[in-house]
Scaffold this motif. Structure first.
Motif, PDB file in Angstrom:
ATOM      1  N   MET A  63     -50.414 -12.429  13.789  1.00 32.85           N
ATOM      2  CA  MET A  63     -49.377 -13.439  13.988  1.00 32.85           C
ATOM      3  C   MET A  63     -48.133 -13.082  13.183  1.00 32.85           C
ATOM      4  O   MET A  63     -47.010 -13.175  13.678  1.00 32.85           O
ATOM      5  CB  MET A  63     -49.920 -14.814  13.552  1.00 32.85           C
ATOM      6  CG  MET A  63     -49.152 -15.978  14.146  1.00 32.85           C
ATOM      7  SD  MET A  63     -49.397 -16.038  15.938  1.00 32.85           S
ATOM      8  CE  MET A  63     -48.081 -17.152  16.352  1.00 32.85           C
ATOM      9  N   TYR A  72     -46.425 -10.199  14.935  1.00 28.04           N
ATOM     10  CA  TYR A  72     -45.777 -10.592  16.191  1.00 28.04           C
ATOM     11  C   TYR A  72     -44.460 -11.325  15.918  1.00 28.04           C
ATOM     12  O   TYR A  72     -43.400 -10.982  16.470  1.00 28.04           O
ATOM     13  CB  TYR A  72     -46.745 -11.440  17.023  1.00 28.04           C
ATOM     14  CG  TYR A  72     -46.099 -12.493  17.906  1.00 28.04           C
ATOM     15  CD1 TYR A  72     -45.160 -12.143  18.891  1.00 28.04           C
ATOM     16  CD2 TYR A  72     -46.446 -13.837  17.784  1.00 28.04           C
ATOM     17  CE1 TYR A  72     -44.583 -13.110  19.697  1.00 28.04           C
ATOM     18  CE2 TYR A  72     -45.878 -14.808  18.591  1.00 28.04           C
ATOM     19  CZ  TYR A  72     -44.941 -14.436  19.544  1.00 28.04           C
ATOM     20  OH  TYR A  72     -44.368 -15.382  20.328  1.00 28.04           O
ATOM     21  N   PRO A  81     -50.788 -21.110  21.503  1.00 27.54           N
ATOM     22  CA  PRO A  81     -49.928 -19.925  21.542  1.00 27.54           C
ATOM     23  C   PRO A  81     -48.490 -20.254  21.963  1.00 27.54           C
ATOM     24  O   PRO A  81     -48.292 -21.192  22.715  1.00 27.54           O
ATOM     25  CB  PRO A  81     -50.610 -19.057  22.597  1.00 27.54           C
ATOM     26  CG  PRO A  81     -51.500 -19.949  23.380  1.00 27.54           C
ATOM     27  CD  PRO A  81     -51.691 -21.211  22.638  1.00 27.54           C
ATOM     28  N   LEU A  84     -55.860 -16.263  21.129  1.00 22.18           N
ATOM     29  CA  LEU A  84     -55.050 -16.482  22.319  1.00 22.18           C
ATOM     30  C   LEU A  84     -53.562 -16.438  21.944  1.00 22.18           C
ATOM     31  O   LEU A  84     -52.738 -15.861  22.661  1.00 22.18           O
ATOM     32  CB  LEU A  84     -55.397 -17.851  22.905  1.00 22.18           C
ATOM     33  CG  LEU A  84     -55.143 -18.042  24.383  1.00 22.18           C
ATOM     34  CD1 LEU A  84     -55.929 -17.035  25.192  1.00 22.18           C
ATOM     35  CD2 LEU A  84     -55.511 -19.470  24.776  1.00 22.18           C
ATOM     36  N   HIS A 134     -52.226 -14.769  19.552  1.00 17.24           N
ATOM     37  CA  HIS A 134     -51.827 -13.380  19.290  1.00 17.24           C
ATOM     38  C   HIS A 134     -51.593 -12.639  20.598  1.00 17.24           C
ATOM     39  O   HIS A 134     -50.610 -11.925  20.756  1.00 17.24           O
ATOM     40  CB  HIS A 134     -52.897 -12.674  18.458  1.00 17.24           C
ATOM     41  CG  HIS A 134     -53.128 -13.344  17.129  1.00 17.24           C
ATOM     42  ND1 HIS A 134     -54.302 -13.237  16.437  1.00 17.24           N
ATOM     43  CD2 HIS A 134     -52.333 -14.156  16.394  1.00 17.24           C
ATOM     44  CE1 HIS A 134     -54.229 -13.946  15.312  1.00 17.24           C
ATOM     45  NE2 HIS A 134     -53.026 -14.514  15.278  1.00 17.24           N
ATOM     46  N   PHE A 150     -47.950 -11.031  21.640  1.00 20.19           N
ATOM     47  CA  PHE A 150     -47.643  -9.621  21.860  1.00 20.19           C
ATOM     48  C   PHE A 150     -47.281  -9.339  23.310  1.00 20.19           C
ATOM     49  O   PHE A 150     -46.404  -8.511  23.576  1.00 20.19           O
ATOM     50  CB  PHE A 150     -48.816  -8.748  21.392  1.00 20.19           C
ATOM     51  CG  PHE A 150     -48.902  -8.670  19.885  1.00 20.19           C
ATOM     52  CD1 PHE A 150     -47.889  -8.038  19.161  1.00 20.19           C
ATOM     53  CD2 PHE A 150     -49.964  -9.233  19.191  1.00 20.19           C
ATOM     54  CE1 PHE A 150     -47.954  -7.978  17.773  1.00 20.19           C
ATOM     55  CE2 PHE A 150     -50.022  -9.177  17.813  1.00 20.19           C
ATOM     56  CZ  PHE A 150     -49.011  -8.553  17.091  1.00 20.19           C
ATOM     57  N   ASP A 156     -48.973   0.027  19.690  1.00 25.07           N
ATOM     58  CA  ASP A 156     -49.521  -0.819  18.621  1.00 25.07           C
ATOM     59  C   ASP A 156     -49.725  -2.242  19.142  1.00 25.07           C
ATOM     60  O   ASP A 156     -50.773  -2.857  18.932  1.00 25.07           O
ATOM     61  CB  ASP A 156     -48.564  -0.807  17.430  1.00 25.07           C
ATOM     62  CG  ASP A 156     -49.054  -1.707  16.306  1.00 25.07           C
ATOM     63  OD1 ASP A 156     -50.276  -1.679  16.022  1.00 25.07           O
ATOM     64  OD2 ASP A 156     -48.228  -2.442  15.722  1.00 25.07           O
ATOM     65  N   PHE A 157     -48.716  -2.754  19.847  1.00 25.90           N
ATOM     66  CA  PHE A 157     -48.834  -4.118  20.395  1.00 25.90           C
ATOM     67  C   PHE A 157     -50.013  -4.203  21.361  1.00 25.90           C
ATOM     68  O   PHE A 157     -50.788  -5.154  21.350  1.00 25.90           O
ATOM     69  CB  PHE A 157     -47.543  -4.515  21.127  1.00 25.90           C
ATOM     70  CG  PHE A 157     -46.356  -4.715  20.209  1.00 25.90           C
ATOM     71  CD1 PHE A 157     -46.516  -4.772  18.825  1.00 25.90           C
ATOM     72  CD2 PHE A 157     -45.069  -4.855  20.741  1.00 25.90           C
ATOM     73  CE1 PHE A 157     -45.406  -4.951  17.996  1.00 25.90           C
ATOM     74  CE2 PHE A 157     -43.974  -5.041  19.912  1.00 25.90           C
ATOM     75  CZ  PHE A 157     -44.136  -5.080  18.546  1.00 25.90           C
ATOM     76  N   GLU A 194     -53.186  -4.383  19.547  1.00 27.32           N
ATOM     77  CA  GLU A 194     -53.377  -5.735  19.000  1.00 27.32           C
ATOM     78  C   GLU A 194     -53.938  -6.658  20.084  1.00 27.32           C
ATOM     79  O   GLU A 194     -54.876  -7.420  19.854  1.00 27.32           O
ATOM     80  CB  GLU A 194     -52.030  -6.310  18.509  1.00 27.32           C
ATOM     81  CG  GLU A 194     -51.494  -5.676  17.240  1.00 27.32           C
ATOM     82  CD  GLU A 194     -52.178  -6.186  15.989  1.00 27.32           C
ATOM     83  OE1 GLU A 194     -53.105  -7.015  16.090  1.00 27.32           O
ATOM     84  OE2 GLU A 194     -51.787  -5.736  14.889  1.00 27.32           O
ATOM     85  N   ARG A 252     -57.553  -5.908  20.711  1.00 30.64           N
ATOM     86  CA  ARG A 252     -58.392  -6.386  19.613  1.00 30.64           C
ATOM     87  C   ARG A 252     -58.602  -7.900  19.706  1.00 30.64           C
ATOM     88  O   ARG A 252     -59.694  -8.408  19.567  1.00 30.64           O
ATOM     89  CB  ARG A 252     -57.719  -6.044  18.268  1.00 30.64           C
ATOM     90  CG  ARG A 252     -58.588  -5.222  17.348  1.00 30.64           C
ATOM     91  CD  ARG A 252     -58.076  -5.117  15.934  1.00 30.64           C
ATOM     92  NE  ARG A 252     -56.643  -5.094  15.735  1.00 30.64           N
ATOM     93  CZ  ARG A 252     -55.893  -3.993  15.764  1.00 30.64           C
ATOM     94  NH1 ARG A 252     -56.432  -2.814  16.014  1.00 30.64           N
ATOM     95  NH2 ARG A 252     -54.587  -4.063  15.549  1.00 30.64           N
ATOM     96  N   GLU A 253     -57.515  -8.586  19.982  1.00 28.96           N
ATOM     97  CA  GLU A 253     -57.595 -10.048  20.037  1.00 28.96           C
ATOM     98  C   GLU A 253     -58.408 -10.506  21.249  1.00 28.96           C
ATOM     99  O   GLU A 253     -59.109 -11.514  21.190  1.00 28.96           O
ATOM    100  CB  GLU A 253     -56.190 -10.662  20.071  1.00 28.96           C
ATOM    101  CG  GLU A 253     -55.406 -10.452  18.782  1.00 28.96           C
ATOM    102  CD  GLU A 253     -56.116 -11.019  17.565  1.00 28.96           C
ATOM    103  OE1 GLU A 253     -56.614 -12.164  17.634  1.00 28.96           O
ATOM    104  OE2 GLU A 253     -56.202 -10.315  16.536  1.00 28.96           O
ATOM    105  N   ARG A 258     -61.847 -10.132  20.249  1.00 32.89           N
ATOM    106  CA  ARG A 258     -62.192 -11.186  19.295  1.00 32.89           C
ATOM    107  C   ARG A 258     -62.488 -12.490  20.044  1.00 32.89           C
ATOM    108  O   ARG A 258     -63.437 -13.205  19.741  1.00 32.89           O
ATOM    109  CB  ARG A 258     -61.011 -11.385  18.356  1.00 32.89           C
ATOM    110  CG  ARG A 258     -61.211 -12.436  17.298  1.00 32.89           C
ATOM    111  CD  ARG A 258     -60.000 -12.417  16.383  1.00 32.89           C
ATOM    112  NE  ARG A 258     -59.904 -13.647  15.590  1.00 32.89           N
ATOM    113  CZ  ARG A 258     -58.824 -13.929  14.847  1.00 32.89           C
ATOM    114  NH1 ARG A 258     -57.790 -13.114  14.825  1.00 32.89           N
ATOM    115  NH2 ARG A 258     -58.793 -15.046  14.156  1.00 32.89           N
TER     116      ARG A 258
END
Lengths: 138, 682
Positions: A17, A20, A106, B466, B468, B472, B490-491, B494, B497-498, B501
């Motif tokens: 977070m 971002y 979000p 969610l 994250h 991104f 990178d984004f 991420e 990964r999320e 998760r």
């Protein structure tokens, strides 16, 4: 173009977070400070000039509401709450404690930036226009 | 002689009345002017002529009367004559005529003397009196009021038609009789009449007796009658019959009373309906057990009770107060005291609970022997606040009696009536259903593991990854910023990964809910060697351990445990994964398996940062994330250890965390070996 870059402190215990929000603000020319918990946030506020605080509620240490109360004792800095807590109780409590705005995760970039712009004071525009005037006269 | 005749003529002339003398041949010998005037003929025309010759004034009637006196020799005194009105005198004249036989000293009849007196004026006066009397009589007779006139001895002198009719008689039946014969209560009436006769006027109701024996109520005024000297000679009463009016009044009163009663009843029914409606509404809105209990108690107060208690059997056969409400706020202290004390308050309570039948214990008064008994059943403190009347109604739902709703009257002084039982029972039934629902919902919530708190925490946990992903992806889609390729990668990493998760979180939630619903109990249990459990568990997470060093040390002589192998492998894997995740990258992890006190002990030890002492127990709570700046940023669901605990407890084992000296944590699982063996045999 602004002479003084505006500084925004982003407080969130979730690294993705922080990343971002941080990259997006930096890309728009803001100075970004980051904090992962309440104690760190208070330290940053005490140390640096902050024009806007983006604050999560669920934080380790003093939580977002505690940070908000502490900040509000001394500072009129605008505070944007950014939390995954969606219930009205949290929203009302935060606003009562002095938050200026509340966004529920979000949240997309457009919405986030719009709220940031709305909350930031706008000294830059005045300064630029007055400098332009001076330049024009001379 | 001449002289005496002249004197006679003078006298005759001067006399106001008509005087005259007729001889045996009925010739006028002498008459005065007054008589001539009465006969309407001058004296000169009459003298010396016979009475019958003159037709103008003297009627044949007078001639006839004179002849009769001559023949009989008897005088005729005061005979009344009424003349026809003439043109000259429109008024009819009335006369009294007296005729006397006149004899000489030797008794020889000489003729007839005539005296005529004009009584017209008198007659008129008499007539006027008579007419006046007649008028009054008519008024009295036709009066709508009864009029009764009595003399000093209470005898009826006069009674009018109306008054006599009121009593069912004709006036003639009553006249002459004492008024006392026509009253019911003679002594009182006598006294009152006596007062009238003593000169007191009054206006009041008189109870007369009708001919048929019924009472005629008459409203009347009475006043004494006095004679010219002021002596009281009687009394006059004027009465109107108010029996009918009284009856109508009474009927109206009765009607009003009935109407009032009906209205009261309707209002009471409405209040009761409102109470039940409110009860239904309140209870329907409450699915929480404790809240429902409190609401039940307060529903009946103060409408139906000064005190209301909900008695439930918490365990076994003993009823205890679970909620208490009271109308008078001064009893708050006592109420708290009573609520703390769970002893049954009344010996009659358990009966109501067992039989499921409502019972009413009215206060029959202090003297009643029953009261003595029921008093003994009540604790002193309840008696001290005046609780006597009690109404116990069973709370029934789905064919069971859940408890008893106890209602009592105290300060307000109200009493329970048998009809209150119905209302109280209706209220109790509604309460019982609500209570039953609250129990069911509570059980359901527990079974599903979706308590409100858990739901909120779950939604928060789901929202974080969610957020994250959304952050991104929306960042990548921004047209105003050009990200370089490395940043884009990178984004994307991420986001991936999320997403993982989120997937892991959903899996954990499902596992958790399965575990809590007891589904774990249904999994097949097989005997597994502890060493196998450990190595299989380690294999599950080996890819996630990075540079961590793992050492396994499980005693080879350990007996097998009968378990759901997959679940326990998950536990081992999770503990190892946690040690790697929260420790430094080169963390040292050791897994041991030993037998301790007849139990199998599996422990995962690390040399990481350890766990704050405050959090040692809470790390097993759902969605609890340990507080440590070193650990921030470590992705996790907050459910891992909670799931581990659920699995271990499903195997009747224990799990706990310890810190090591000087650093590191130790997570311990103990499983009963005996129980496992017993389970296998079974």
């Amino acid at each position: 173009v602004s002479l003084v870059r505006q500084s925004i402190l982003v407080v969130d215990d979730e690294a993705p977070m922080r990343k971002y929000v941080g990259v997006n603000l930096r890309a728009r020319g803001y100075d970004v400070l980051l904090a992962a918990d309440g104690a760190e946030a208070l330290e940053q506020v005490a140390t640096y000039r902050v024009d806007l605080l983006i604050l999560d509620i669920g934080l380790p240490g003093p939580d977002g509401l505690a940070v908000l109360s502490a900040v509000r004792r001394d500072l009129a800095v605008p505070v944007l709450m950014l939390s995954a807590r969606a219930c009205d109780d949290d929203r009302v409590r935060a606003l009562d404690l002095g938050a200026n705005d509340y966004l529920t995760k979000p949240v997309g970039v457009d919405e986030l930036l719009a709220h940031v712009r709305a909350l930031l004071p706008q000294p830059c525009a005045y300064r630029i226009s007055s400098i332009d005037n001076i330049t024009a006269r001379s | 002689m001449e002289e005496s005749l002249a004197l006679l003529d003078t006298l005759l002339r001067g006399a106001p009345d008509g005087l005259g003398f007729l001889d045996r041949e009925l010739r006028w010998v002498r008459l005065n002017e007054a008589l001539a005037a009465a006969l309407k003929t001058p004296v000169a025309q009459l003298l010396g002529r016979p009475i019958g010759e003159h037709a103008a004034g003297v009627s044949p009637v007078i001639e006839h009367l004179v002849r009769r006196v001559l023949e009989t020799g008897e005088p005729l005194v005061d005979h009344e004559l009424s003349g026809e009105p003439t043109a000259a005198a429109s008024q009819q004249r009335h006369h009294l005529i007296s005729l006397y036989p006149v004899r000489n000293t030797s008794g020889e009849l000489l003729g007839v003397g005539m005296v005529v007196v004009d009584i017209t004026e008198r007659k008129q006066a008499e007539n006027e009196v008579r007419e006046s009397e007649e008028r009054y009589r008519r008024v009295v007779e036709t009066a709508n009021e009864g009029i009764w006139l009595i003399d000093a001895e209470t005898r009826t002198m006069f009674i009018n038609q109306r008054m006599a009719g009121m009593l069912g008689y004709a006036p003639a039946d009553i006249v002459g009789h004492s008024v006392l014969e026509f009253v019911n209560d003679q002594s009182e009436t006598r006294e009152r009449i006596g007062q009238n006769l003593a000169g007191i006027s009054e206006q009041l109701e008189f109870p007369f007796r009708h001919r048929d024996g019924s009472t005629v109520l008459a409203l009347g005024g009475t006043s004494p009658i006095t004679n010219g000297r002021g002596d009281i000679v009687g009394a006059l009463g004027m009465f109107s019959d108010i029996t009918e009016r009284k009856r109508v009044d009474a009927e109206r009163e009765q009607l009003l009373t009935r109407e009032r009663a009906a209205r009261d009843e309707a209002e009471a029914a409405q209040r009761q309906l409102a109470l039940l409606a409110r009860a239904s509404e309140l209870l329907a809105a409450s699915l929480d057990y404790e809240a429902t209990l409190r609401q039940i108690a307060w529903l009946a107060v103060p409408e139906l009770a000064d005190w209301c208690a909900v008695f439930l059997a918490d365990s076994g056969e003993t009823l205890g107060i679970r909620a208490l409400a009271y109308a008078n706020p001064v009893h708050a202290e006592l109420a708290r005291e009573l609520e703390r004390d769970f002893t049954p308050l009344d010996a009659r309570l358990p009966d109501v609970w067992r039989t499921g039948r409502a019972e009413l214990f009215p206060d029959d008064g202090d003297d009643s022997p029953e009261m003595e008994i029921s008093r003994d059943e009540l604790p002193k403190r309840l008696r001290s606040i005046g609780i006597r009347h009690r109404l116990y109604v069973p709370m029934r739902a789905r064919g069971r009696t859940l408890g008893v709703l106890g209602l009592a009257m105290a300060d307000s002084g109200r009493r329970y009536q048998p009809e209150d039982v119905t209302l109280a029972q209706q209220l109790a039934d509604r309460c019982a259903v609500a209570l039953d629902n609250a129990v069911l919902v509570g059980e359901l919530r527990q079974a599903l593991g979706v308590g409100e708190e858990l739901l909120a925490a779950t939604s928060h946990e789901l929202r974080t990854p969610l957020a994250h992903i959304k952050g991104f992806t929306s960042t990548l889609r921004q047209p105003d910023v050009e990200w370089d390729e490395a940043t884009r990668q990178d984004f994307l990493a991420e986001i991936e990964r999320e997403a993982d998760r989120l997937g892991g979180l959903i899996t954990d939630l499902l596992n958790m809910s399965r575990l809590e619903s007891g589904a774990m109990e249904q999994h097949p249990r097989v005997p597994v060697a502890p060493a196998v459990l450990v190595s299989a568990g380690l294999d599950r997470v080996r890819g996630l351990l990075g540079n961590a060093q793992v050492q396994v040390d499980v005693a080879s002589n350990l007996p097998s445990v009968v378990v759901d192998a997959a679940s326990l492998e998950h536990v081992v894997g999770n503990l190892v994964e946690n040690a790697a995740k929260y420790g430094p990258s080169n963390v040292q992890i050791r897994i041991t398996g030993t037998r301790v006190d007849g139990e199998l002990e599996l422990a995962v030890t690390d040399d990481g940062p350890g766990i704050r002492d405050d959090d040692l127990e809470r790390v097993f709570d759902k969605f609890f994330r340990a507080r440590s700046t070193d650990q921030s940023g470590v992705p996790g669901t907050g459910l891992g250890l909670a799931i581990c605990r659920a699995i271990v407890e499903a195997h009747r084992g224990r799990i706990w965390a310890e810190n090591r000296d000087p650093r590191g944590a130790r997570l311990v699982v103990r499983l009963p070996l005996q129980a496992s063996a017993a389970a296998r045999r079974a």
